[in-house]
Write a protein that holds these residues in place. Structure first.
Motif, mmCIF file in Angstrom:
data_model
loop_
_atom_site.group_PDB
_atom_site.id
_atom_site.type_symbol
_atom_site.label_atom_id
_atom_site.label_comp_id
_atom_site.label_asym_id
_atom_site.label_seq_id
_atom_site.Cartn_x
_atom_site.Cartn_y
_atom_site.Cartn_z
ATOM 1 N N MET A 60 5.057 3.511 9.010
ATOM 2 C CA MET A 60 6.061 2.462 9.171
ATOM 3 C C MET A 60 6.125 1.608 7.915
ATOM 4 O O MET A 60 7.206 1.303 7.392
ATOM 5 N N GLY A 61 4.964 1.209 7.425
ATOM 6 C CA GLY A 61 4.912 0.418 6.211
ATOM 7 C C GLY A 61 5.445 1.180 5.008
ATOM 8 O O GLY A 61 6.193 0.624 4.188
ATOM 9 N N GLU A 62 5.088 2.443 4.909
ATOM 10 C CA GLU A 62 5.576 3.267 3.795
ATOM 11 C C GLU A 62 7.095 3.384 3.829
ATOM 12 O O GLU A 62 7.756 3.401 2.781
ATOM 13 N N SER A 63 7.659 3.479 5.019
ATOM 14 C CA SER A 63 9.116 3.534 5.153
ATOM 15 C C SER A 63 9.759 2.270 4.603
ATOM 16 O O SER A 63 10.770 2.326 3.884
ATOM 17 N N LEU A 64 9.192 1.135 4.955
ATOM 18 C CA LEU A 64 9.741 -0.128 4.476
ATOM 19 C C LEU A 64 9.588 -0.257 2.964
ATOM 20 O O LEU A 64 10.489 -0.765 2.274
ATOM 21 N N PHE A 107 11.373 -2.908 0.399
ATOM 22 C CA PHE A 107 10.780 -4.174 0.834
ATOM 23 C C PHE A 107 9.454 -4.426 0.124
ATOM 24 O O PHE A 107 8.634 -3.526 -0.026
ATOM 25 N N ARG A 108 9.268 -5.679 -0.284
ATOM 26 C CA ARG A 108 8.037 -6.091 -0.962
ATOM 27 C C ARG A 108 7.315 -7.196 -0.198
ATOM 28 O O ARG A 108 6.312 -7.717 -0.667
ATOM 29 N N LYS A 109 7.859 -7.552 0.944
ATOM 30 C CA LYS A 109 7.213 -8.528 1.831
ATOM 31 C C LYS A 109 7.260 -7.958 3.250
ATOM 32 O O LYS A 109 8.322 -7.870 3.857
ATOM 33 N N ILE A 110 6.102 -7.567 3.780
ATOM 34 C CA ILE A 110 6.026 -6.893 5.083
ATOM 35 C C ILE A 110 5.016 -7.630 5.963
ATOM 36 O O ILE A 110 3.882 -7.869 5.557
ATOM 37 N N VAL A 111 5.454 -7.978 7.176
ATOM 38 C CA VAL A 111 4.600 -8.713 8.111
ATOM 39 C C VAL A 111 4.517 -7.954 9.431
ATOM 40 O O VAL A 111 5.541 -7.527 9.977
ATOM 41 N N LEU A 113 -3.170 4.199 13.411
ATOM 42 C CA LEU A 113 -3.297 3.793 12.011
ATOM 43 C C LEU A 113 -2.304 4.565 11.151
ATOM 44 O O LEU A 113 -1.639 3.982 10.279
ATOM 45 N N SER A 114 -2.167 5.845 11.402
ATOM 46 C CA SER A 114 -1.212 6.669 10.643
ATOM 47 C C SER A 114 0.222 6.224 10.906
ATOM 48 O O SER A 114 1.057 6.185 9.991
ATOM 49 N N ILE A 115 0.520 5.897 12.178
ATOM 50 C CA ILE A 115 1.875 5.461 12.532
ATOM 51 C C ILE A 115 2.227 4.165 11.809
ATOM 52 O O ILE A 115 3.314 4.031 11.230
ATOM 53 N N LEU A 116 1.318 3.206 11.829
ATOM 54 C CA LEU A 116 1.599 1.934 11.178
ATOM 55 C C LEU A 116 1.698 2.097 9.666
ATOM 56 O O LEU A 116 2.543 1.461 9.017
ATOM 57 N N ARG A 117 0.864 2.944 9.103
ATOM 58 C CA ARG A 117 0.966 3.199 7.672
ATOM 59 C C ARG A 117 2.319 3.821 7.334
ATOM 60 O O ARG A 117 2.970 3.439 6.348
ATOM 61 N N HIS A 122 0.262 -0.421 -2.841
ATOM 62 C CA HIS A 122 1.563 -0.765 -3.416
ATOM 63 C C HIS A 122 1.576 -2.193 -3.963
ATOM 64 O O HIS A 122 0.867 -3.063 -3.437
ATOM 65 N N PRO A 123 2.407 -2.471 -4.955
ATOM 66 C CA PRO A 123 2.549 -3.838 -5.483
ATOM 67 C C PRO A 123 3.443 -4.682 -4.583
ATOM 68 O O PRO A 123 4.555 -5.057 -4.943
ATOM 69 N N ILE A 124 2.943 -4.963 -3.385
ATOM 70 C CA ILE A 124 3.722 -5.683 -2.375
ATOM 71 C C ILE A 124 2.858 -6.768 -1.755
ATOM 72 O O ILE A 124 1.645 -6.837 -1.975
ATOM 73 N N TRP A 125 3.515 -7.610 -0.941
ATOM 74 C CA TRP A 125 2.829 -8.613 -0.136
ATOM 75 C C TRP A 125 2.831 -8.153 1.323
ATOM 76 O O TRP A 125 3.829 -7.643 1.820
ATOM 77 N N THR A 126 1.698 -8.321 1.994
ATOM 78 C CA THR A 126 1.627 -8.019 3.422
ATOM 79 C C THR A 126 0.940 -9.167 4.152
ATOM 80 O O THR A 126 0.185 -9.939 3.561
ATOM 81 N N ALA A 127 1.213 -9.262 5.441
ATOM 82 C CA ALA A 127 0.536 -10.228 6.303
ATOM 83 C C ALA A 127 0.498 -9.645 7.714
ATOM 84 O O ALA A 127 1.334 -8.797 8.071
#
Length: 260
Positions: free
Chosen positions: A99-103, A108-112, A93-97, A135-140
C-alpha cells in the motif's frame, strides 16, 4: 467532500496533488468477532467514521487525502471465536508495505497510517519505519486511542469500561452512537470476568496470555454502562484529537522539509 476523498479523484488529479505535497492518510481497521452483542465490522465502523470526521476537519487547514479504508487486518487472535477475517502478521506487513509503495509510486511523499484495531498497531509502525528507511519520504503512524488518550480521560471515558478495550463498554457506546440497530442489546450482561493484567502496563507496553489476548470469552469488560450519548461524546473527542494530530504531523513534515 471530493477534495479530500482519494477515490473521488482521477489519476491526473491525484498525481497533481501528490506532486504538490498533499498528505495521504490510510485508515486501518478489521473484521473480527466482537463478543455476542456487537457486529464483526465494529472496528471498521468506528475507524471509518473517525477517519472521515478527522480528515474533514483537518482539510480546513492542510492539503490531505483520505485513502480507502482497509477493513481486514491482523486478527489471528480472534479466529478461534468464529466470524473473523484475518491476515497473518507476515501477510499484513506485506500488504501495508505494498500500500505504501503504491502511494510512493503515485508521487506521495507524506504518508500517514491511522489505525483502529489493536492487532494492527505494531505492524503498522514497522511499515511506516520501513517505508521511511527505503524512500526519501515522510511517514507517520498512530492508533486513534493513542492520539486521543488525554481527551478521553478528560471526558471520563473509563466510566463505561476499559479504553479502548475490546467489545466492552467503550466500543459498545461507539456503536450505539453510530449504528444502534446493530447492537444485540438482549445479549448485553451486567457482569463479565475481567483480566486485570490486560493493558496493565505503561502506554506502549505489551502483556498477553495464550487464548485470552482479548479477554475472557473474546471481550474485555461488561458493556452494560454504554449509552449512545456517551459514545457520541467519545467519538467527538477522538475525531477532534486525530484532526489536530494530522495537522501537527503535516506541519512538522513541512517544517522539516524547509529546514533541509
Amino acid at each position: 467532500m471530493k477534495q479530500w476523498l482519494y477515490q473521488d479523484h482521477t489519476r491526473e488529479e491525484i498525481s497533481e496533488k501528490a506532486a504538490n505535497g498533499w498528505m495521504a492518510v490510510v485508515p486501518l481497521a478489521a473484521t473480527e468477532q466482537h463478543g455476542p452483542h456487537l457486529p464483526v465490522f465494529t472496528d471498521s465502523i468506528i475507524c471509518g467514521h473517525l477517519a472521515q470526521e478527522a480528515v474533514r476537519q483537518a482539510a480546513d487547514s492542510i492539503p490531505v487525502l483520505l485513502c480507502p479504508m482497509l477493513p481486514i487486518g491482523c486478527s489471528q487472535h480472534h479466529l478461534s471465536f468464529g466470524g473473523t477475517l484475518s491476515f497473518s502478521s507476515a501477510t499484513y506487513l506485506s500488504i501495508l508495505r505494498d500500500m505504501g509503495e503504491s502511494l510512493v509510486s503515485n508521487g506521495f511523499r507524506k504518508i500517514v497510517f491511522l489505525n483502529g484495531h489493536g492487532g494492527n498497531d505494531p505492524i503498522m509502525h514497522q511499515t511506516a519505519n520501513d517505508l521511511a528507511v527505503k524512500h526519501p519520504i515522510w511517514t507517520a503512524s498512530a492508533s486513534y486511542w493513542s492520539v486521543s488518550r488525554e481527551a478521553l480521560q478528560e471526558r471520563n471515558a473509563g466510566e463505561v469500561g476499559m479504553v479502548p478495550g475490546h467489545a466492552g463498554g467503550f466500543e459498545t457506546a461507539a456503536i450505539l452512537a453510530l449504528r444502534e440497530e446493530l447492537v444485540r442489546t438482549e445479549r448485553i450482561t451486567g457482569s463479565h470476568t475481567e483480566r486485570p493484567w490486560i493493558n496493565s502496563g505503561p502506554p506502549g507496553a505489551f502483556i498477553g496470555r495464550h487464548g485470552e489476548l482479548t479477554g475472557a470469552d473474546g471481550f474485555t469488560d461488561a458493556p452494560h454502562k454504554a449509552t449512545a450519548e456517551k459514545g457520541k461524546l467519545y467519538l467527538e473527542a477522538i475525531s477532534g484529537s486525530v484532526a489536530d494530530w494530522l495537522v501537527q504531523v503535516y506541519r512538522s513534515m513541512e517544517q522539516g522539509e524547509n529546514s533541509l
